[in-house]
Write a protein that holds these residues in place. Structure first.
Motif, mmCIF file in Angstrom:
data_model
loop_
_atom_site.group_PDB
_atom_site.id
_atom_site.type_symbol
_atom_site.label_atom_id
_atom_site.label_comp_id
_atom_site.label_asym_id
_atom_site.label_seq_id
_atom_site.Cartn_x
_atom_site.Cartn_y
_atom_site.Cartn_z
ATOM 1 N N PRO A 1 0.824 -1.205 0.000
ATOM 2 C CA PRO A 1 0.000 0.000 0.000
ATOM 3 C C PRO A 1 0.865 1.265 0.000
ATOM 4 C CG PRO A 1 -0.090 -1.072 2.148
ATOM 5 C CD PRO A 1 0.698 -1.962 1.238
ATOM 6 N N GLU A 2 0.373 2.254 -0.726
ATOM 7 C CA GLU A 2 1.089 3.512 -0.832
ATOM 8 C C GLU A 2 0.836 4.359 0.417
ATOM 9 O OE1 GLU A 2 0.940 7.233 -3.860
ATOM 10 O OE2 GLU A 2 0.743 5.225 -4.712
ATOM 11 N N GLU A 3 1.895 5.001 0.959
ATOM 12 C CA GLU A 3 1.752 5.842 2.138
ATOM 13 C C GLU A 3 0.948 7.086 1.802
ATOM 14 O OE1 GLU A 3 5.101 7.092 4.373
ATOM 15 O OE2 GLU A 3 5.824 5.072 4.682
ATOM 16 N N GLU A 4 0.092 7.467 2.734
ATOM 17 C CA GLU A 4 -0.704 8.680 2.545
ATOM 18 C C GLU A 4 0.169 9.895 2.882
ATOM 19 O OE1 GLU A 4 -4.813 10.725 4.164
ATOM 20 O OE2 GLU A 4 -4.050 8.917 5.133
ATOM 21 N N LEU A 5 0.188 10.870 1.977
ATOM 22 C CA LEU A 5 0.936 12.099 2.213
ATOM 23 C C LEU A 5 -0.045 13.215 2.563
ATOM 24 C CD1 LEU A 5 3.550 11.960 -0.671
ATOM 25 C CD2 LEU A 5 3.893 11.393 1.736
ATOM 26 N N ILE A 6 0.318 14.004 3.575
ATOM 27 C CA ILE A 6 -0.552 15.062 4.081
ATOM 28 C C ILE A 6 0.188 16.388 3.986
ATOM 29 C CG2 ILE A 6 -1.821 15.881 6.103
ATOM 30 C CD1 ILE A 6 -1.844 12.898 7.023
ATOM 31 N N ASP A 7 -0.466 17.400 3.406
ATOM 32 C CA ASP A 7 0.104 18.751 3.343
ATOM 33 C C ASP A 7 -0.245 19.480 4.633
ATOM 34 O OD1 ASP A 7 1.228 18.538 0.792
ATOM 35 O OD2 ASP A 7 -0.691 19.005 -0.159
ATOM 36 N N ILE A 8 0.780 20.008 5.315
ATOM 37 C CA ILE A 8 0.575 20.705 6.581
ATOM 38 C C ILE A 8 1.213 22.082 6.500
ATOM 39 C CG2 ILE A 8 1.011 20.679 9.071
ATOM 40 C CD1 ILE A 8 1.153 17.647 8.908
ATOM 41 N N LYS A 9 0.451 23.084 6.953
ATOM 42 C CA LYS A 9 0.933 24.458 7.047
ATOM 43 C C LYS A 9 0.916 24.836 8.533
ATOM 44 C CE LYS A 9 -0.759 27.372 4.104
ATOM 45 N NZ LYS A 9 -1.603 28.355 3.389
ATOM 46 N N PHE A 10 1.964 25.525 8.983
ATOM 47 C CA PHE A 10 2.073 25.903 10.386
ATOM 48 C C PHE A 10 1.798 27.394 10.530
ATOM 49 C CE2 PHE A 10 4.975 22.333 9.625
ATOM 50 C CZ PHE A 10 4.405 21.402 10.465
ATOM 51 N N ARG A 11 0.772 27.748 11.299
ATOM 52 C CA ARG A 11 0.386 29.146 11.515
ATOM 53 C C ARG A 11 1.042 29.648 12.793
ATOM 54 N NH1 ARG A 11 -4.413 30.999 9.261
ATOM 55 N NH2 ARG A 11 -3.214 30.297 7.472
ATOM 56 N N LEU A 12 1.812 30.747 12.663
ATOM 57 C CA LEU A 12 2.542 31.317 13.790
ATOM 58 C C LEU A 12 1.679 32.330 14.543
ATOM 59 C CD1 LEU A 12 6.010 31.853 12.076
ATOM 60 C CD2 LEU A 12 5.127 29.831 13.247
ATOM 61 N N TYR A 13 2.192 32.814 15.670
ATOM 62 C CA TYR A 13 1.461 33.716 16.560
ATOM 63 C C TYR A 13 1.048 35.026 15.901
ATOM 64 C CZ TYR A 13 5.954 36.073 16.963
ATOM 65 O OH TYR A 13 7.130 36.738 16.688
ATOM 66 N N ASP A 14 1.785 35.471 14.898
ATOM 67 C CA ASP A 14 1.476 36.752 14.258
ATOM 68 C C ASP A 14 0.649 36.594 12.982
ATOM 69 O OD1 ASP A 14 3.380 35.640 12.630
ATOM 70 O OD2 ASP A 14 4.710 37.365 12.609
ATOM 71 N N GLY A 15 0.197 35.389 12.698
ATOM 72 C CA GLY A 15 -0.638 35.136 11.524
ATOM 73 C C GLY A 15 0.130 34.706 10.285
ATOM 74 N N SER A 16 1.461 34.765 10.332
ATOM 75 C CA SER A 16 2.253 34.303 9.188
ATOM 76 C C SER A 16 2.343 32.768 9.217
ATOM 77 C CB SER A 16 3.651 34.932 9.218
ATOM 78 O OG SER A 16 4.336 34.558 10.395
ATOM 79 N N ASP A 17 2.758 32.199 8.106
ATOM 80 C CA ASP A 17 2.789 30.743 7.965
ATOM 81 C C ASP A 17 4.180 30.230 7.637
ATOM 82 O OD1 ASP A 17 0.027 30.524 8.337
ATOM 83 O OD2 ASP A 17 -0.380 30.808 6.205
ATOM 84 N N ILE A 18 4.420 28.985 8.038
ATOM 85 C CA ILE A 18 5.582 28.219 7.589
ATOM 86 C C ILE A 18 5.004 27.056 6.791
ATOM 87 C CG2 ILE A 18 7.545 26.800 8.256
ATOM 88 C CD1 ILE A 18 7.687 28.291 10.878
ATOM 89 N N GLY A 19 5.445 26.897 5.568
ATOM 90 C CA GLY A 19 4.960 25.792 4.759
ATOM 91 C C GLY A 19 4.023 26.267 3.672
#
Length: 118
Positions: A2-20
């Motif tokens: 079986p193929e591994e499931e890949l998940i897109d994740i974005k990290f929201r910081l305290y000031d509203g900006s994102d990583i990812g």
């Protein structure tokens, strides 16, 4: 196999900006996500984690444990096809740092009130 499931994740910081967003396997642990956050933390932010244990991740209103996998943490909202899961990042400085800051802050408070009631 079986193929591994890949998940897109974005990290929201305290000031509203994102990583990812970054693509992770569903078998990746929360600790691995935190290590990525610390290494990719944007320069110039007033609050920055110095270690992985200072970072808390919140998804679907729950604080995620380091030993859990991404697949175990994914809530029902994260199951929408093609969507990006957003996790909120909270930075909590270590206790040793906050204790020394409190000692510094308490020292100027030696003013005594000299009120008198007539």
């Amino acid at each position: 196999m079986p193929e591994e499931e890949l998940i897109d994740i974005k990290f929201r910081l305290y000031d509203g900006s994102d990583i990812g967003p970054f693509r992770y396997s569903s078998t990746s642990t929360v600790d691995m996500l935190k290590q990525r956050i610390v290494s990719d933390w944007p320069k110039g932010k007033t609050i920055a984690p110095k270690a992985v244990n200072e970072v808390k991740l919140i998804s679907s209103g729950k604080i995620l444990e380091n030993s859990k996998t991404v697949g175990q943490c994914k809530g029902p909202l994260g199951e929408v096809g093609g969507g990006v899961v957003i996790m909120h990042v909270v930075v909590q400085p270590s206790l040793a740092k906050t204790k020394t800051e409190k000692k510094i802050d308490d020292s100027p408070r030696k003013i005594v009130c000299q009120c008198s009631i007539l």
